[in-house]
Design a protein around this motif. Structure first.
Motif, PDB file in Angstrom:
ATOM      1  N   ARG A 213      -0.938  12.758   2.855  1.00  0.00           N
ATOM      2  CA  ARG A 213      -1.257  13.716   3.934  1.00  0.00           C
ATOM      3  C   ARG A 213      -1.072  12.868   5.262  1.00  0.00           C
ATOM      4  O   ARG A 213      -1.635  12.021   5.604  1.00  0.00           O
ATOM      5  CB  ARG A 213      -2.969  13.796   3.891  1.00  0.00           C
ATOM      6  N   TRP A 214      -0.016  13.535   5.846  1.00  0.00           N
ATOM      7  CA  TRP A 214       0.555  12.904   7.153  1.00  0.00           C
ATOM      8  C   TRP A 214      -0.478  13.052   8.096  1.00  0.00           C
ATOM      9  O   TRP A 214      -1.081  14.107   8.367  1.00  0.00           O
ATOM     10  CB  TRP A 214       1.817  13.582   7.596  1.00  0.00           C
ATOM     11  N   THR A 215      -0.975  11.812   8.980  1.00  0.00           N
ATOM     12  CA  THR A 215      -1.871  11.839   9.882  1.00  0.00           C
ATOM     13  C   THR A 215      -1.164  11.112  11.228  1.00  0.00           C
ATOM     14  O   THR A 215      -0.969   9.727  10.778  1.00  0.00           O
ATOM     15  CB  THR A 215      -3.064  10.955   9.265  1.00  0.00           C
ATOM     16  N   PRO A 216      -1.457  11.462  12.202  1.00  0.00           N
ATOM     17  CA  PRO A 216      -0.841  10.825  13.343  1.00  0.00           C
ATOM     18  C   PRO A 216      -1.915   9.456  13.615  1.00  0.00           C
ATOM     19  O   PRO A 216      -3.105   9.467  13.070  1.00  0.00           O
ATOM     20  CB  PRO A 216      -1.127  11.701  14.681  1.00  0.00           C
ATOM     21  N   LEU A 217      -1.209   8.501  14.313  1.00  0.00           N
ATOM     22  CA  LEU A 217      -1.882   7.354  14.247  1.00  0.00           C
ATOM     23  C   LEU A 217      -3.272   7.450  14.965  1.00  0.00           C
ATOM     24  O   LEU A 217      -4.325   6.828  14.770  1.00  0.00           O
ATOM     25  CB  LEU A 217      -1.090   6.258  15.183  1.00  0.00           C
TER      26      LEU A 217
ATOM     27  N   ASN B  66      -9.893   0.496  12.854  1.00  0.00           N
ATOM     28  CA  ASN B  66     -10.260  -0.716  12.308  1.00  0.00           C
ATOM     29  C   ASN B  66      -9.256  -0.989  11.139  1.00  0.00           C
ATOM     30  O   ASN B  66      -9.066  -2.129  10.733  1.00  0.00           O
ATOM     31  CB  ASN B  66     -11.644  -0.234  11.390  1.00  0.00           C
ATOM     32  N   LEU B  67      -8.541   0.162  10.609  1.00  0.00           N
ATOM     33  CA  LEU B  67      -7.516  -0.210   9.679  1.00  0.00           C
ATOM     34  C   LEU B  67      -6.263  -0.588  10.353  1.00  0.00           C
ATOM     35  O   LEU B  67      -5.573  -1.278   9.586  1.00  0.00           O
ATOM     36  CB  LEU B  67      -7.251   1.248   9.027  1.00  0.00           C
ATOM     37  N   VAL B  68      -5.868   0.023  11.430  1.00  0.00           N
ATOM     38  CA  VAL B  68      -4.740  -0.337  12.109  1.00  0.00           C
ATOM     39  C   VAL B  68      -4.627  -1.978  12.604  1.00  0.00           C
ATOM     40  O   VAL B  68      -3.977  -2.835  12.054  1.00  0.00           O
ATOM     41  CB  VAL B  68      -4.471   0.445  13.353  1.00  0.00           C
ATOM     42  N   ARG B  69      -5.929  -2.305  13.050  1.00  0.00           N
ATOM     43  CA  ARG B  69      -6.356  -3.927  13.286  1.00  0.00           C
ATOM     44  C   ARG B  69      -6.076  -4.731  12.210  1.00  0.00           C
ATOM     45  O   ARG B  69      -5.485  -5.995  12.044  1.00  0.00           O
ATOM     46  CB  ARG B  69      -7.294  -3.884  14.271  1.00  0.00           C
ATOM     47  N   ALA B  70      -6.816  -4.254  11.159  1.00  0.00           N
ATOM     48  CA  ALA B  70      -6.655  -5.289   9.913  1.00  0.00           C
ATOM     49  C   ALA B  70      -5.473  -5.263   9.220  1.00  0.00           C
ATOM     50  O   ALA B  70      -5.073  -6.463   8.752  1.00  0.00           O
ATOM     51  CB  ALA B  70      -7.673  -4.502   8.922  1.00  0.00           C
ATOM     52  N   VAL B  71      -4.455  -4.100   9.098  1.00  0.00           N
ATOM     53  CA  VAL B  71      -3.320  -4.366   8.431  1.00  0.00           C
ATOM     54  C   VAL B  71      -2.430  -5.244   9.436  1.00  0.00           C
ATOM     55  O   VAL B  71      -1.829  -6.095   8.756  1.00  0.00           O
ATOM     56  CB  VAL B  71      -2.709  -2.715   8.602  1.00  0.00           C
ATOM     57  N   ILE B  72      -2.488  -5.136  10.725  1.00  0.00           N
ATOM     58  CA  ILE B  72      -1.564  -6.001  11.813  1.00  0.00           C
ATOM     59  C   ILE B  72      -2.208  -7.439  11.327  1.00  0.00           C
ATOM     60  O   ILE B  72      -1.216  -8.259  11.290  1.00  0.00           O
ATOM     61  CB  ILE B  72      -1.631  -5.542  13.201  1.00  0.00           C
TER      62      ILE B  72
ATOM     63  N   ARG C 165       4.581   1.306  18.071  1.00  0.00           N
ATOM     64  CA  ARG C 165       3.424   2.452  17.547  1.00  0.00           C
ATOM     65  C   ARG C 165       4.064   3.277  16.437  1.00  0.00           C
ATOM     66  O   ARG C 165       3.403   3.534  15.529  1.00  0.00           O
ATOM     67  CB  ARG C 165       3.139   3.089  18.759  1.00  0.00           C
ATOM     68  N   ARG C 166       5.233   3.787  16.591  1.00  0.00           N
ATOM     69  CA  ARG C 166       5.987   4.589  15.658  1.00  0.00           C
ATOM     70  C   ARG C 166       6.129   3.992  14.278  1.00  0.00           C
ATOM     71  O   ARG C 166       6.083   4.481  13.367  1.00  0.00           O
ATOM     72  CB  ARG C 166       7.134   5.318  16.196  1.00  0.00           C
ATOM     73  N   VAL C 167       6.503   2.642  14.342  1.00  0.00           N
ATOM     74  CA  VAL C 167       6.684   2.026  12.963  1.00  0.00           C
ATOM     75  C   VAL C 167       5.453   1.852  12.418  1.00  0.00           C
ATOM     76  O   VAL C 167       5.248   1.935  11.272  1.00  0.00           O
ATOM     77  CB  VAL C 167       7.302   0.537  13.270  1.00  0.00           C
ATOM     78  N   MET C 168       4.403   1.730  12.983  1.00  0.00           N
ATOM     79  CA  MET C 168       2.938   1.472  12.543  1.00  0.00           C
ATOM     80  C   MET C 168       2.455   2.688  11.887  1.00  0.00           C
ATOM     81  O   MET C 168       1.884   2.770  10.910  1.00  0.00           O
ATOM     82  CB  MET C 168       1.950   0.951  13.558  1.00  0.00           C
ATOM     83  N   GLU C 169       2.710   3.896  12.648  1.00  0.00           N
ATOM     84  CA  GLU C 169       2.225   5.195  12.278  1.00  0.00           C
ATOM     85  C   GLU C 169       3.051   5.438  10.983  1.00  0.00           C
ATOM     86  O   GLU C 169       2.107   5.965  10.210  1.00  0.00           O
ATOM     87  CB  GLU C 169       2.518   5.992  13.312  1.00  0.00           C
TER      88      GLU C 169
ATOM     89  N   PHE D 248      -0.210   7.852  -1.466  1.00  0.00           N
ATOM     90  CA  PHE D 248       0.398   7.379  -0.256  1.00  0.00           C
ATOM     91  C   PHE D 248      -0.380   7.644   0.644  1.00  0.00           C
ATOM     92  O   PHE D 248      -0.542   8.718   1.276  1.00  0.00           O
ATOM     93  CB  PHE D 248       2.135   7.836  -0.364  1.00  0.00           C
ATOM     94  N   GLY D 249      -0.184   6.674   1.894  1.00  0.00           N
ATOM     95  CA  GLY D 249      -0.932   6.810   3.186  1.00  0.00           C
ATOM     96  C   GLY D 249      -2.147   6.824   3.371  1.00  0.00           C
ATOM     97  O   GLY D 249      -3.025   6.649   2.539  1.00  0.00           O
ATOM     98  N   ALA D 250      -2.853   6.251   4.535  1.00  0.00           N
ATOM     99  CA  ALA D 250      -4.179   5.934   4.900  1.00  0.00           C
ATOM    100  C   ALA D 250      -4.986   7.250   4.711  1.00  0.00           C
ATOM    101  O   ALA D 250      -6.082   7.068   4.231  1.00  0.00           O
ATOM    102  CB  ALA D 250      -4.276   5.589   6.234  1.00  0.00           C
ATOM    103  N   GLU D 251      -4.796   8.437   4.845  1.00  0.00           N
ATOM    104  CA  GLU D 251      -5.404   9.522   4.982  1.00  0.00           C
ATOM    105  C   GLU D 251      -5.796   9.661   3.284  1.00  0.00           C
ATOM    106  O   GLU D 251      -6.977   9.990   2.941  1.00  0.00           O
ATOM    107  CB  GLU D 251      -4.841  10.843   5.476  1.00  0.00           C
TER     108      GLU D 251
END
Length: 243
Positions: A67-71, A77-83, A156-160, A173-176
């Motif tokens: 399910r595609w979800t914009p950043l 929390n997930l963005v920071r943890a993954v990086i 930002r797009r790469v991360m998204e 597949f995907g965070a959502e």
């Protein structure tokens, strides 16, 4: 006195003529692949991409949950943890962490690298355009593709894209999709604990279950959670704040 007569030029040329057709086809195949890569990069810059693993599952009639979800709809929390966990130098490299890659290749076995060194950008390139098995051939293609993505897209797009095509389980597949599957909530509401469990499941998503974590997975997630408060210097390129 005798003289040696040189072979006719036409005969010398024709002896290599059999190479012309495969070389020509190889050239146009390479041109076609480059055009396809550029075209898909432009398309995926604005449209939700699909990964080669998704295409493979659809081709074999297996289910895909994505399910595609914009950043903006994914918990910081997930963005920071993954990086922090996957690629701490994400904001500063050109798509490839050359120091880490060199270290891993020095220790690699004959079938290719067996650990680390893949940046988030390299993993995104692999998921979008290549195959999953490890080999020097795939790594050799993955590196220039990652540099191209880093040039063509914003961080930002790469991360998204990465967070929307990463595999978190068979057909998942995907965070959502992962947040709803494992924690029955949208990705925007993931807590620090849930985000770190999802992140530490990424290296082996088929065996690691964030909803029923082993002691080892819990220990890894807890250690990562302890570092998130100090993640600001490493995540500025994606402009996410703590929650």
């Amino acid at each position: 006195m005798t003289t040696t007569e040189a072979p006719p030029i036409g005969r010398r040329t024709s002896s290599l003529g059999w190479l012309a057709t495969p070389l020509r086809w190889g050239f146009w195949l390479a041109v076609g692949l480059v055009v396809l890569l550029v075209g898909l990069t432009a398309l995926y810059a604005v449209a939700p991409p699909v990964s080669t693993l998704m295409l493979g599952r659809w081709a074999t009639l297996q289910p895909v949950d994505r399910r595609w979800t914009p950043l903006e709809g994914i918990s910081p929390n997930l963005v920071r943890a993954v990086i922090l966990s996957e690629d701490a130098r994400f904001c500063s490299h050109d798509g490839v962490d050359w120091g880490a890659l060199r270290s891993v290749l020095d220790d690699a076995e004959e079938d290719g690298p067996s650990r680390g060194a893949s940046t988030i950008t390299m993993q995104t390139a692999k998921n979008l355009f290549l195959w999953p098995s490890r080999s020097y051939v795939r790594k050799g293609l993955e590196i220039p593709m990652a540099m191209w993505l880093d040039l063509a897209w914003s961080k930002r797009r790469v991360m998204e894209v990465y967070l929307n095509i990463a595999e978190w389980g068979p057909g998942l597949f995907g965070a959502e999709a992962a947040a709803r599957k494992y924690f029955n909530k949208p990705a925007s509401e993931l807590t620090v604990r849930e985000a770190t469990l999802l992140t530490k499941a990424l290296p082996n998503p088929i065996k690691r279950n964030p909803a029923k974590p082993s002691r080892g997975l819990q220990r890894l997630a807890l250690r990562l959670a302890g570092h998130l408060a100090a993640a600001d210097p490493w995540v500025q390129c994606v402009k996410v704040s703590r929650r």
